[in-house]
Design a protein around this motif. Structure first.
Motif, PDB file in Angstrom:
ATOM      1  N   THR A 146      57.190  90.010  13.737  1.00  0.00           N
ATOM      2  CA  THR A 146      56.828  88.774  14.430  1.00  0.00           C
ATOM      3  C   THR A 146      55.359  88.398  14.228  1.00  0.00           C
ATOM      4  O   THR A 146      54.988  87.259  14.488  1.00  0.00           O
ATOM      5  N   TYR A 147      54.529  89.323  13.741  1.00  0.00           N
ATOM      6  CA  TYR A 147      53.100  89.009  13.619  1.00  0.00           C
ATOM      7  C   TYR A 147      52.429  90.004  12.672  1.00  0.00           C
ATOM      8  O   TYR A 147      52.755  91.197  12.659  1.00  0.00           O
ATOM      9  N   PHE A 148      51.512  89.498  11.848  1.00  0.00           N
ATOM     10  CA  PHE A 148      50.616  90.312  11.024  1.00  0.00           C
ATOM     11  C   PHE A 148      49.214  89.730  11.172  1.00  0.00           C
ATOM     12  O   PHE A 148      49.039  88.508  11.089  1.00  0.00           O
ATOM     13  N   ASN A 149      48.211  90.571  11.405  1.00  0.00           N
ATOM     14  CA  ASN A 149      46.862  90.036  11.548  1.00  0.00           C
ATOM     15  C   ASN A 149      46.269  89.710  10.180  1.00  0.00           C
ATOM     16  O   ASN A 149      46.852  90.014   9.131  1.00  0.00           O
ATOM     17  N   LYS A 150      45.090  89.059  10.196  1.00  0.00           N
ATOM     18  CA  LYS A 150      44.485  88.586   8.952  1.00  0.00           C
ATOM     19  C   LYS A 150      44.108  89.724   8.023  1.00  0.00           C
ATOM     20  O   LYS A 150      44.026  89.542   6.801  1.00  0.00           O
ATOM     21  N   GLN A 151      43.855  90.904   8.600  1.00  0.00           N
ATOM     22  CA  GLN A 151      43.488  92.043   7.761  1.00  0.00           C
ATOM     23  C   GLN A 151      44.595  92.400   6.784  1.00  0.00           C
ATOM     24  O   GLN A 151      44.325  92.839   5.657  1.00  0.00           O
ATOM     25  N   TRP A 152      45.859  92.213   7.210  1.00  0.00           N
ATOM     26  CA  TRP A 152      46.989  92.484   6.304  1.00  0.00           C
ATOM     27  C   TRP A 152      46.902  91.594   5.067  1.00  0.00           C
ATOM     28  O   TRP A 152      47.026  92.062   3.931  1.00  0.00           O
ATOM     29  N   LEU A 193      54.652  88.258   4.233  1.00  0.00           N
ATOM     30  CA  LEU A 193      54.671  89.522   4.982  1.00  0.00           C
ATOM     31  C   LEU A 193      55.736  89.479   6.056  1.00  0.00           C
ATOM     32  O   LEU A 193      56.499  90.452   6.235  1.00  0.00           O
ATOM     33  N   LEU A 194      55.838  88.356   6.782  1.00  0.00           N
ATOM     34  CA  LEU A 194      56.846  88.209   7.829  1.00  0.00           C
ATOM     35  C   LEU A 194      58.246  88.250   7.255  1.00  0.00           C
ATOM     36  O   LEU A 194      59.196  88.659   7.932  1.00  0.00           O
ATOM     37  N   ALA A 195      58.389  87.820   6.007  1.00  0.00           N
ATOM     38  CA  ALA A 195      59.705  87.808   5.365  1.00  0.00           C
ATOM     39  C   ALA A 195      60.090  89.165   4.786  1.00  0.00           C
ATOM     40  O   ALA A 195      61.184  89.313   4.223  1.00  0.00           O
TER      41      ALA A 195
END
Length: 420
Positions: free
Chosen positions: A161-167, A178-180
């Motif tokens: 449901t969420y990835f921060n900008k660092q990812w 990334l979410l997919a």
């Protein structure tokens, strides 16, 4: 039919202007929200004399421009939310508020302009609530995006449901991908099976899990990370969501290998590893506190049957004797359903139109099941998925019971409380 009586008692705030923009009539509600008496504004120019805006030149006044547009088009024109200062009747200064308005030209049979009708609404509390919610979200995202760790979250079933900008910054993979599921492409092929197995075991057992993996950066190089999954639970012990963190331990792992090779400084290594674990845990706990200790109450209802997925402390305090998570609103709070709010929620879910209420009375059951009057200001706002389909409803607002009762007491004592 007494049209003047109807106009005067209409719940919407309305004022009637002649072609020269002089006030010819205003109903009771308009006079209340603008803190005026009719004889003090009747016959005066609407913007130059009755309600001048000190910080905006008359030629640039958005209200004037909206009125002129309505006259030119010969039809109603809606004015988006603006901030507009209203002079206090006692001359002590100005009250800056947020307003919505519409302007409707009234023509005779020959198409000549007779009047302009303004309908307006003071939406200050609604806009402040929206701003408060935006501030909370911005603080959470700022905090998560500012962390050196790769932070992600998943729902109770394990869906991202969420990835921060660092990812995105580290891997070079866009957040949407990334979410997919494209995060798997960044895991070293030799480490992916173990990472997948640990994650599945954590999901099935409902317990924290961790594994050391190599993650590829955007230049193609790999670094070692400590990947940890932590479940967040509600009061009943059911998992609400999962919080994942990947902490860079590449340098530490190299240090470990060097120490093992030389068989020296083992105690120092243990202290460093323990410190890293404590740091990761402290940062995770800070994130959880930020989410759950918001100053407004809010909850998330999922699906067309309005099942509670998330409630913060302020919201749970309204119903201290009821466990909400996992239940539908009708199951958990029948007294709310009996007051017609299921129909309101259904309308928001079906139409996507936000519902707003200001200082509305809501009967809530206490611990003995007795209904008590509470005054709430809140919004029901639809939630959308990536396909722009409504998946649930966000409830957010304030308990204004104490404020409302105080206003009533002051009114009973004859004290003016318009600005309270």
């Amino acid at each position: 039919m007494d049209y003047k009586l109807i106009f005067d008692n209409t719940p919407e705030a309305m004022v009637l202007l002649d072609p020269d923009l002089k006030i010819v009539a205003a109903n009771k509600h308009y006079l209340e929200v603008t803190m005026r008496k009719l004889d003090s504004i009747l016959g005066k120019h609407f913007l130059l004399e009755a309600y001048p805006e000190p910080s905006v030149p008359y030629e640039q006044n958005p209200v004037r421009l909206s009125i002129e547009e309505a006259i030119a088009k010969g039809q109603r024109v809606y004015l988006d939310v603006i901030r507009y200062a209203i002079a206090r009747p006692d001359g002590s200064g100005y009250d800056e508020r947020c307003w919505e308005a519409s302007h409707t030209p009234i023509l005779n049979e020959q198409g000549e302009l007779l009047y302009v009708l303004q309908e307006t609404k003071d939406v200050t509390e609604r806009e402040e609530t929206k701003k408060a919610l935006q501030d909370i979200e911005q603080k959470f995202r700022f905090m998560a995006d500012s962390m050196p760790q790769l932070i992600d979250s998943d729902d109770a079933e394990g869906n991202s449901t969420y990835f921060n900008k660092q990812w995105e910054s580290y891997t070079g993979i866009p957040t949407e991908e990334l979410l997919a599921g494209s995060w798997q492409m960044a895991i070293h092929p030799q480490d992916l099976p173990a990472a997948t197995e640990v994650w599945q075991q954590a999901l099935e057992a409902g317990e924290a899990g961790q594994v050391e993996i190599r993650i590829r950066d955007k230049e193609g190089g790999y670094r070692w990370f400590l990947n940890r999954y932590l479940p967040m639970r509600n009061e009943d012990g059911a998992i609400r969501m999962w919080l994942g963190s990947c902490s860079d331990i590449h340098d530490m792992k190299n240090l470990v290998q060097e120490l093992l090779a030389s068989n020296e400084q083992m105690s120092e290594l243990a202290d460093q590893v323990q410190l890293a674990f404590r740091k990761v845990e402290n940062e995770r706990a800070t994130l959880e506190r930020l989410i759950m200790q918001a100053p407004t109450f809010f909850a998330i209802l999922k699906g067309k049957d309005h099942r509670y997925e998330l409630v913060n402390t302020k919201y749970q305090d309204l119903f201290p004797h009821v466990s909400l998570i996992g239940k539908t609103l009708a199951e958990a709070l029948p007294e709310i359903a009996d007051q017609g709010y299921i129909d309101v929620l259904n309308n928001v879910y079906q139409t996507g139109e936000t519902f707003e209420a200001k200082e509305i009375i809501v009967k809530l059951a206490n611990a003995e099941g007795k209904l008590e009057d509470n005054y709430l200001t809140f919004i029901f706002q639809p939630l959308y998925d990536e396909l722009n389909q409504i998946t649930g409803i966000l409830i957010a607002g304030f308990d204004v019971t104490d404020k409302y009762l105080l206003k009533q007491k002051l009114q009973d004592l004859g004290v003016t409380v318009d600005n309270l």
